[in-house]
Design a protein around this motif. Structure first.
Motif, mmCIF file in Angstrom:
data_model
loop_
_atom_site.group_PDB
_atom_site.id
_atom_site.type_symbol
_atom_site.label_atom_id
_atom_site.label_comp_id
_atom_site.label_asym_id
_atom_site.label_seq_id
_atom_site.Cartn_x
_atom_site.Cartn_y
_atom_site.Cartn_z
ATOM 1 N N PRO A 150 65.176 -11.575 2.499
ATOM 2 C CA PRO A 150 64.679 -10.276 2.549
ATOM 3 C C PRO A 150 64.253 -9.854 4.087
ATOM 4 O O PRO A 150 63.852 -10.440 4.886
ATOM 5 C CB PRO A 150 63.079 -10.314 1.968
ATOM 6 C CG PRO A 150 62.859 -11.443 1.656
ATOM 7 C CD PRO A 150 64.310 -12.323 1.695
ATOM 8 N N ARG A 169 57.330 0.793 -5.856
ATOM 9 C CA ARG A 169 57.568 0.861 -4.308
ATOM 10 C C ARG A 169 57.469 -0.433 -3.583
ATOM 11 O O ARG A 169 58.250 -0.812 -2.624
ATOM 12 C CB ARG A 169 56.732 1.855 -3.523
ATOM 13 C CG ARG A 169 56.709 3.193 -3.933
ATOM 14 C CD ARG A 169 57.841 3.826 -2.955
ATOM 15 N NE ARG A 169 58.085 3.438 -1.773
ATOM 16 C CZ ARG A 169 57.532 4.176 -0.773
ATOM 17 N NH1 ARG A 169 56.886 5.452 -1.026
ATOM 18 N NH2 ARG A 169 57.655 3.882 0.501
ATOM 19 N N VAL A 170 56.967 -1.430 -4.146
ATOM 20 C CA VAL A 170 56.735 -2.792 -3.772
ATOM 21 C C VAL A 170 57.304 -3.994 -4.288
ATOM 22 O O VAL A 170 58.401 -4.572 -4.122
ATOM 23 C CB VAL A 170 55.124 -2.944 -3.345
ATOM 24 C CG1 VAL A 170 54.958 -4.493 -2.598
ATOM 25 C CG2 VAL A 170 54.711 -2.174 -2.470
ATOM 26 N N PRO A 216 61.368 -3.512 -5.513
ATOM 27 C CA PRO A 216 62.610 -3.544 -4.427
ATOM 28 C C PRO A 216 62.213 -4.834 -3.904
ATOM 29 O O PRO A 216 63.657 -5.559 -3.729
ATOM 30 C CB PRO A 216 61.859 -2.548 -3.297
ATOM 31 C CG PRO A 216 60.893 -1.527 -3.992
ATOM 32 C CD PRO A 216 60.552 -2.512 -5.225
ATOM 33 N N LEU A 217 61.270 -5.708 -4.133
ATOM 34 C CA LEU A 217 61.454 -7.116 -3.237
ATOM 35 C C LEU A 217 62.128 -8.147 -4.333
ATOM 36 O O LEU A 217 62.777 -8.955 -4.213
ATOM 37 C CB LEU A 217 59.937 -7.553 -3.077
ATOM 38 C CG LEU A 217 59.455 -6.984 -1.780
ATOM 39 C CD1 LEU A 217 57.786 -7.211 -1.786
ATOM 40 C CD2 LEU A 217 60.227 -7.475 -0.773
#
Lengths: 307, 267, 358
Positions: B267, B186-187, B190-191
């Motif tokens: 981002p 989740r972190v 995606p980054l």
């Protein structure tokens, strides 16, 4: 209680370290098997005896290394310098140096020009530099070859204008290889130099002018020392592939203006002297690595001297 | 712009040399593309715009096979090298300095430190043994070889992205009851995605462009686009070669432009 | 109730060992606004990270509601943190950030949506729920970070200098808001700061830390009026420290008449005496006070009050603070010598520091 908690933490940390190593492992194994191991085989082959139809015989010999520099006369068995090789090796070094110098001549002003554009447009100028960088080296060599070949753009133009009566032979010369390599490797010089100039704080130049520096003095004493790491990085990036170049000299220089890489290829092909080819390969690799280590060290030292 | 005003950014001569450089950089490419679209049979004599050389390339089975091989090799090599590079980059950048990190770094970049011709011939020697032992002569050799030298290229943007990433984001996720895998999914992932994509694309282009390693590692009869071009060049120069060159050029430019657009987006 | 029992943390080992925390003992009550205050490097952030679970203690226990939580990883500890840098996930919207902790614990989607809405309203950020977190101002990010940490209903909320990135005006607003939220929810806050004003205005109790040790744990007023040692006296507010001698219920400041002070006790010897600048009476001889005089060296105007730098006849110096009321009686000028009074009840005896010296 105290030591228990401490050892618990140590255990945790060890597990973490193991996990991270196992993450890195696949990449390390692939590179070891398919890049480092072949290179090791090359080192071994350089100490073996050539086979009759190429390949090697598993018999120790220093002839491969020996013939990098010397050759035995066919008739009277006396030793002489291997002029053919040495002239190719010397040409490689000179052409690589000349390529580095030429890319500097064109690359530094270009990088300066881009870095002094307004911020918004810099990215677009840099894009124009990166596109050739990432396009096929072979295609770019074909493109520059088209310009100078016997039936190429320049000769057609000059013939059409009546300046010359017969095409100028530009291909298959040292100049052609130099032109080709400069064309092909130029972006490698611009990229790091641009990065260095972009980081340069122009207030320092203002301070220099404020202290009565002339334009040239400021360039020499303030600007150049601070962008030098970028210039050194660019020189490494150009010199190393230029020294080991294969495609560009092959197309632009043919059999007449051969370079180190083509000589290696020759030994593994028609020359049927694999140990010599291997010795040439290992020495080229060593030279490249030494050049790299030296420049990195100088680069680090320079950085310290400049504060 | 105030033309004659004093500016510390102005160095006499830089702009003209830069313009000359840009022209010199692009003129040959433009000439090559123009030749590819020339209707006439003679290179350099313009007889109008035509796609005939592209059409003739398309009908050429050898070209089609080479193009297909190139795509398969580039796709798979980019995939493998990106996967390995992501794992290695995670190992290096997450957490405390790893003992031996410098060593990992050197090994990961080692393929870049060896002259290409040396790596190509060394691989040829080793893979020839395997070919002889197994009797298999397929594309796998080329895929493995390309995956190897693509790792450093894929590694660069991925590592850069990870190093620019705030470690406290992952700490925050853990604080909010996320386990290690949930945090990654989740972190971190995606980054990291733009970096992975950029790495994949660079690896793809590097593989697509490679000619030296391919020509030495390929089995007889096997061609990629660059090795096919190299072979054709030795025979004779034709407008079809320019058409194929132009196609390769477009492919690289498309991929690079796409990756440029992706990495530029913050981002 | 969080009981911190002889908790210590050492980084590294041997000669290079760094003792970030040296056997800290303190109990944080439920519903308390508890502040860890100290200069940078005092160990307050380490203590917070130990409570959050980001670091493992090298010794001692952390007991939450009777259970030792030292071994529970942060992803399962019922405490949440508001990070100094906020650490908002840049690829998620405000609502997704706030939902993160609930989703990570597997809360049903319907409950997540409701709770997110509730918390966003609480911090007045519901109108920006679909904004990407990178597109928020500092104050807004702060609110989202708070909402995100509150959403999973932690037993304790940990705040790591959450206001340090905000400008002064916004900081004052957020201080009031945080205090209001904390009171309304009755939630335990453990708040880390190096700003003494922030600590004094917001906290129920303050733990002053220095050198990895707790120096004093007390309510703001007590801390100010009765500092336990020189460090606390100097760190909280401004202060004058004077050398003196105590014994037989009497305190004798160098060269001045003795003051009858109960604290002086029976033991005798050299002590340090503290008096706050605002307690020094300038220009008159007050009753129940030690009398002396001072020469005005410097006057510094601060708006509501003026700081008066004085030198004493014995050679020492003293700072006094006088209110700038409409009818200020005395008009001081630099160079003038004025009578001074040090009221008995304003004099505090600090324990001998030599025993505590590191």
């Amino acid at each position: 209680m105290l030591s228990e908690a401490a050892s618990g933490e140590a255990l945790l940390r060890r597990a973490e370290t193991r996990r991270r190593w196992s993450l890195a492992m696949p990449a390390l194994i692939v590179i070891s098997l398919f890049s480092i191991l072949p290179l090791a085989v090359m080192v071994v082959y350089s100490f073996l005896t050539p086979g009759t139809y190429g390949n090697v015989e598993w018999q120790f010999s220093l002839d491969g290394w020996f013939s990098v520099i010397f050759e035995r006369d066919l008739f009277d068995d006396t030793l002489g310098l291997a002029d053919a090789h040495l002239s190719i090796l010397g040409r490689s070094a000179l052409l690589a140096l000349a390529t580095t110098a030429l890319t500097m001549v064109f690359g530094l002003p270009t990088a300066w020009f881009i870095a002094t554009r307004p911020v918004a447009s810099r990215a677009y100028w840099m894009f124009l530099i990166t596109v050739p960088f990432w396009t096929n080296l072979l295609v770019r060599t074909i493109a520059i070859q088209e310009v100078i070949r016997a039936d190429g753009t320049i000769n057609r133009l000059l013939l059409g204008l009546g300046v010359i009566d017969a095409p100028i032979q530009m291909m298959f010369t040292n100049g052609a290889v130099l032109l080709g390599m400069t064309y092909v490797y130029l972006p490698l010089m611009v990229l790091p130099v641009y990065a260095a100039i972009e980081k340069f704080d122009f207030r320092l130049a203002e301070a220099a002018y404020d202290l009565h520096a002339s334009r040239f003095y400021c360039l020499r004493r303030v600007i150049f020392p601070l962008i030098r790491p970028g210039v050194i990085a660019g020189s490494i990036l150009v010199f190393i592939p230029a020294l080991g170049a294969y495609v560009t000299p092959r197309l632009m220089g043919g059999g007449r203006a051969m370079m180190w890489g083509n000589l290696i290829d020759l030994q593994f092909g028609q020359g049927r002297n694999w140990p010599l080819g291997a010795a040439l390969s290992v020495s080229l690799t060593l030279l490249v690595m030494i050049a790299l280590v030296l420049s990195v060290r100088r680069f680090a030292g320079g950085g310290r001297a400049d504060g | 712009m105030a033309e004659r005003k004093f500016s510390v950014r102005h160095v006499p001569g830089a702009a003209p040399i830069a313009i000359v450089t840009f022209i010199a950089l692009y003129a040959p490419i433009v000439i090559l593309i123009a030749n590819a679209f020339n209707a006439g049979p003679v290179i350099g004599r313009w007889e109008g715009f035509s796609l005939r050389w592209f059409a003739s390339a398309m009908q050429n089975e050898a070209f089609r096979n080479a193009a297909l091989n190139s795509l398969i090799v580039a796709m798979l090599a980019a995939l493998f090298s990106t996967l390995l590079a992501v794992m290695a980059a995670l190992a290096i950048t997450r957490g405390r300095r790893l003992k031996g990190e410098g060593g990992i770094f050197v090994v990961l970049n080692q393929p870049l430190l060896v002259p290409e011709i040396v790596l190509a011939i060394a691989l040829m020697i080793v893979l020839a043994q395997i070919k002889q032992a197994t009797g298999y002569h397929g594309l796998a050799y080329m895929i493995v070889a390309h995956s190897t030298f693509c790792i450093p290229f894929a590694f660069m943007p991925i590592r850069a992205r990870l190093e620019g990433m705030d470690l406290t984001l992952e700490t925050a996720a853990m604080d909010l009851y996320a386990g290690r895998f949930y945090t990654f999914r989740r972190v971190t992932l995606p980054l990291l995605a733009p970096g992975i994509l950029a790495g994949f694309m660079l690896a793809f282009v590097v593989s697509l462009d490679n000619v030296v390693v391919s020509s030495f590692v390929k089995s007889p009869g096997q061609e990629t686009l660059p090795t096919y071009l190299m072979g054709e060049l030795r025979r004779n120069l034709s407008s079809e070669i320019y058409a194929i060159s132009a196609l390769l050029l477009f492919a690289s430019v498309t991929v690079v432009a796409a990756s440029w657009l992706i990495t530029r987006r913050k981002p | 109730m969080l009981e911190i029992k002889s908790l210590s943390k050492t980084f590294g080992a041997g000669v290079a060992a760094y003792h970030a925390l040296r056997s800290v003992d303190v109990t944080v009550e439920d519903g308390e606004f508890f502040t860890l205050l100290g200069p940078s490097g005092c160990g307050k952030t380490t203590l917070l990270r130990l409570i959050a679970g980001f670091e493992q203690p090298t010794g001692g226990q952390l007991v939450l509601d009777g259970q030792d939580i030292a071994a529970i990883p942060p992803s399962r500890r019922p405490v949440n943190t508001v990070f100094q840098s906020y650490a908002l996930f840049p690829h998620m919207t405000v609502a997704q950030n706030v939902a993160f902790g609930l989703e990570a614990r597997g809360t049903p989607a319907r409950d997540v949506a409701a709770r997110v809405e509730e918390v966003l309203q609480l911090v007045q950020m519901d109108h920006l729920r679909d904004r990407k977190s990178a597109a928020l101002s500092g104050g807004q990010q702060q609110r989202v970070a708070l909402a995100r940490a509150l959403a999973p209903r932690p037993r304790i909320l940990l705040l790591d200098e959450p206001l340090s990135a905000l400008d002064l005006k916004l900081r004052k607003e957020m201080q009031a808001e945080l205090k209001r939220l904390q009171r309304e929810m009755g939630l335990t806050f453990i708040f880390v700061t190096h700003d003494q004003d922030e600590a004094l205005t917001m906290s129920d109790r303050i733990a002053v830390m220095e050198g990895g040790r707790l120096q004093q744990v007390a309510a703001p007023r007590d801390l100010y009026d009765h500092p336990a040692n020189r460090f606390v006296a100097g760190f909280i507010g401004e202060t004058n420290l004077l050398p003196g001698e105590a014994g037989n219920g009497q305190l004798r400041l160098a060269g001045l008449a003795p003051a009858p002070i109960a604290e002086a006790g029976a033991e005798s010897g050299a002590v340090t005496v503290m008096i706050r600048p605002e307690h020094v009476v300038v220009g008159q001889e007050a009753a129940n006070a030690v009398h002396t005089s001072g020469r005005v060296d410097e006057l510094i105007f601060f708006g509501t009050d003026t700081h008066v730098k004085l030198s004493l006849p014995g050679g020492g110096s003293l700072t006094a603070r006088t209110q700038n009321s409409l009818h200020s009686g005395t008009h001081l000028t630099e160079g003038q010598t004025v009578p001074l009074s040090l009221p008995y009840e304003a004099l505090r005896i600090l324990p001998d520091e030599a025993a505590h010296a590191v």
